[in-house]
Motif scaffolding. Structure first.
Motif, PDB file in Angstrom:
ATOM      1  N   UNK A   1      18.870   7.193 -13.436  1.00 26.39           N
ATOM      2  CA  UNK A   1      18.014   8.269 -12.927  1.00 26.39           C
ATOM      3  C   UNK A   1      18.759   9.118 -11.911  1.00 26.39           C
ATOM      4  N   UNK A   2      19.440   8.463 -10.984  1.00 21.88           N
ATOM      5  CA  UNK A   2      20.105   9.168  -9.898  1.00 21.88           C
ATOM      6  C   UNK A   2      21.186  10.117 -10.410  1.00 21.88           C
ATOM      7  N   UNK A   3      21.962   9.670 -11.394  1.00 20.89           N
ATOM      8  CA  UNK A   3      23.134  10.450 -11.807  1.00 20.89           C
ATOM      9  C   UNK A   3      22.960  11.207 -13.116  1.00 20.89           C
ATOM     10  N   UNK A   4      21.979  10.854 -13.916  1.00 22.83           N
ATOM     11  CA  UNK A   4      21.833  11.507 -15.219  1.00 22.83           C
ATOM     12  C   UNK A   4      20.584  12.367 -15.329  1.00 22.83           C
ATOM     13  N   UNK A   5      19.679  12.285 -14.345  1.00 19.45           N
ATOM     14  CA  UNK A   5      18.445  13.061 -14.407  1.00 19.45           C
ATOM     15  C   UNK A   5      18.491  14.239 -13.435  1.00 19.45           C
TER      16      UNK A   5
ATOM     17  N   UNK B   1       4.061   7.653  -8.974  1.00 20.82           N
ATOM     18  CA  UNK B   1       3.741   9.047  -8.633  1.00 20.82           C
ATOM     19  C   UNK B   1       4.897   9.711  -7.891  1.00 20.82           C
ATOM     20  N   UNK B   2       5.580   8.960  -7.037  1.00 20.73           N
ATOM     21  CA  UNK B   2       6.696   9.531  -6.289  1.00 20.73           C
ATOM     22  C   UNK B   2       7.883   9.804  -7.202  1.00 20.73           C
ATOM     23  N   UNK B   3       8.225   8.825  -8.045  1.00 15.53           N
ATOM     24  CA  UNK B   3       9.385   8.957  -8.942  1.00 15.53           C
ATOM     25  C   UNK B   3       8.908   9.237 -10.363  1.00 15.53           C
ATOM     26  N   UNK B   4       8.231  10.354 -10.529  1.00 12.52           N
ATOM     27  CA  UNK B   4       7.634  10.676 -11.825  1.00 12.52           C
ATOM     28  C   UNK B   4       8.683  10.818 -12.921  1.00 12.52           C
ATOM     29  N   UNK B   5       9.892  11.200 -12.570  1.00  8.79           N
ATOM     30  CA  UNK B   5      10.942  11.340 -13.572  1.00  8.79           C
ATOM     31  C   UNK B   5      11.682  10.052 -13.863  1.00  8.79           C
ATOM     32  N   UNK B   6      11.319   8.997 -13.159  1.00  7.23           N
ATOM     33  CA  UNK B   6      12.012   7.713 -13.328  1.00  7.23           C
ATOM     34  C   UNK B   6      11.049   6.596 -13.716  1.00  7.23           C
ATOM     35  N   UNK B   7      10.031   6.367 -12.910  1.00  3.22           N
ATOM     36  CA  UNK B   7       9.080   5.289 -13.155  1.00  3.22           C
ATOM     37  C   UNK B   7       7.835   5.857 -13.828  1.00  3.22           C
TER      38      UNK B   7
ATOM     39  N   UNK C   1       0.788  -1.229   0.000  1.00  8.59           N
ATOM     40  CA  UNK C   1       0.000   0.000   0.000  1.00  8.59           C
ATOM     41  C   UNK C   1       0.816   1.272   0.000  1.00  8.59           C
ATOM     42  N   UNK C   2       2.136   1.155  -0.113  1.00  5.98           N
ATOM     43  CA  UNK C   2       3.044   2.295  -0.144  1.00  5.98           C
ATOM     44  C   UNK C   2       3.910   2.171  -1.396  1.00  5.98           C
ATOM     45  N   UNK C   3       4.678   3.200  -1.757  1.00  6.87           N
ATOM     46  CA  UNK C   3       5.548   3.086  -2.927  1.00  6.87           C
ATOM     47  C   UNK C   3       6.443   1.855  -2.827  1.00  6.87           C
ATOM     48  N   UNK C   4       6.436   1.043  -3.878  1.00  8.18           N
ATOM     49  CA  UNK C   4       7.222  -0.189  -3.883  1.00  8.18           C
ATOM     50  C   UNK C   4       7.670  -0.487  -5.307  1.00  8.18           C
ATOM     51  N   UNK C   5       8.880  -0.991  -5.428  1.00  5.43           N
ATOM     52  CA  UNK C   5       9.401  -1.376  -6.743  1.00  5.43           C
ATOM     53  C   UNK C   5      10.385  -2.528  -6.558  1.00  5.43           C
TER      54      UNK C   5
ATOM     55  N   UNK D   1      14.383  16.095  -6.386  1.00  9.65           N
ATOM     56  CA  UNK D   1      13.460  15.280  -5.601  1.00  9.65           C
ATOM     57  C   UNK D   1      14.087  14.780  -4.307  1.00  9.65           C
ATOM     58  N   UNK D   2      15.317  14.324  -4.358  1.00 13.15           N
ATOM     59  CA  UNK D   2      15.937  13.611  -3.240  1.00 13.15           C
ATOM     60  C   UNK D   2      16.642  14.593  -2.308  1.00 13.15           C
TER      61      UNK D   2
END
Length: 256
Positions: A154-158, A133-139, A112-116, A164-165
């Motif tokens: 995502x972490x290093x190129x976006x 919804x949380x990682x709109x630029x990634x997922x 029921x929470x963000x999970x991947x 966000x972080x």
């Protein structure tokens, strides 16, 4: 672990009847099963290499080779999984078909929470709408494209990741150290080596962090985000490995 792998292969070789694999069963045999030379011939490897493997020596068996062994020895699904587990290799046919993907989707949908779910390269192979919804630029919301979104890219190129972080520099440092610990001796595999080379060439920060040789466990804990629509968010990250797929990790961001 190599000795256990060799013992397992030898035991199943000796219980595989020659006529079950199209070989004549006559002649004098110390055991009713396959001779080592016969199994080597069927698997298209040298008898010496197979001898070393059964003796537990430090020889590397590829996923393709193990798959051939499993086929020749007529291993059951459980036996095949055990073989690949002993060799610490990913079964190349493990996720054939859509049923495996559907099972992974069901796992994240039940949270029921963000999970991947991440694979060994840290590509996302499944995620739920909360994570999208949380990682709109990634997922991206389903349906997804044929390429899998990678957490490190995502972490290093976006640029969106830096926005966000919260405390991005420290999270980036830890992420690289966690990745190094996670892939371990698999770092030389083609797909992983290509990913590391790509990130090192595209991100000076990643290249610098990778050369530090830092290693830390994926401990979880507090994760903070500054979302453009949802504002300040805090979660407690929990990471679990799947029992039957040790190369996959379920990451859950639970309410803090």
């Amino acid at each position: 672990m190599h000795s256990k792998l060799g013992e397992f292969i030898r035991a199943h070789r000796e219980r595989t009847l020659p006529d079950s694999v199209g070989l004549p069963g006559g002649g004098r045999r110390r055991t009713p099963g396959l001779r080592r030379e016969e199994l080597a011939q069927l698997c298209e490897v040298s008898p010496t290499w197979l001898t070393w493997l059964e003796q537990g020596r430090e020889v590397q068996a590829s996923g393709k080779m193990l798959a051939r062994l499993a086929e020749v020895l007529r291993l059951s699904a459980a036996e095949r999984a055990y073989l690949f587990s002993l060799a610490d290799r990913l079964d190349p046919h493990h996720d054939d078909g859509g049923s495996a993907e559907e099972a992974l989707d069901a796992i994240v949908a039940a949270v029921g929470a963000p999970a991947y779910i991440l694979d060994r390269q840290w590509d996302a192979v499944a995620w739920n709408p909360q994570a999208a919804r949380l990682f709109a630029g990634w997922l991206a919301p389903r349906p997804q494209s044929s390429s899998r979104p990678n957490l490190l890219r995502y972490m290093f190129l976006s640029p969106a990741a830096r926005e966000l972080i919260v405390d991005w520099p420290e999270r980036a440092r830890r992420l690289v150290a966690e990745f190094r610990a996670d892939i371990g001796r698999h770092a030389g595999e083609q797909a992983l080596a290509a990913l590391i080379a790509e990130l090192s060439g595209a991100s000076a920060t990643f290249a610098e962090l990778w050369t530090l040789q830092d290693v830390v466990g994926r401990e979880g804990g507090l994760r903070r985000f500054r979302h453009p629509q949802q504002g300040e968010l805090s979660f407690n990250q929990v990471t679990l490995h799947l029992a039957k797929r040790h190369d996959l990790k379920l990451v859950m961001l639970l309410p803090h």
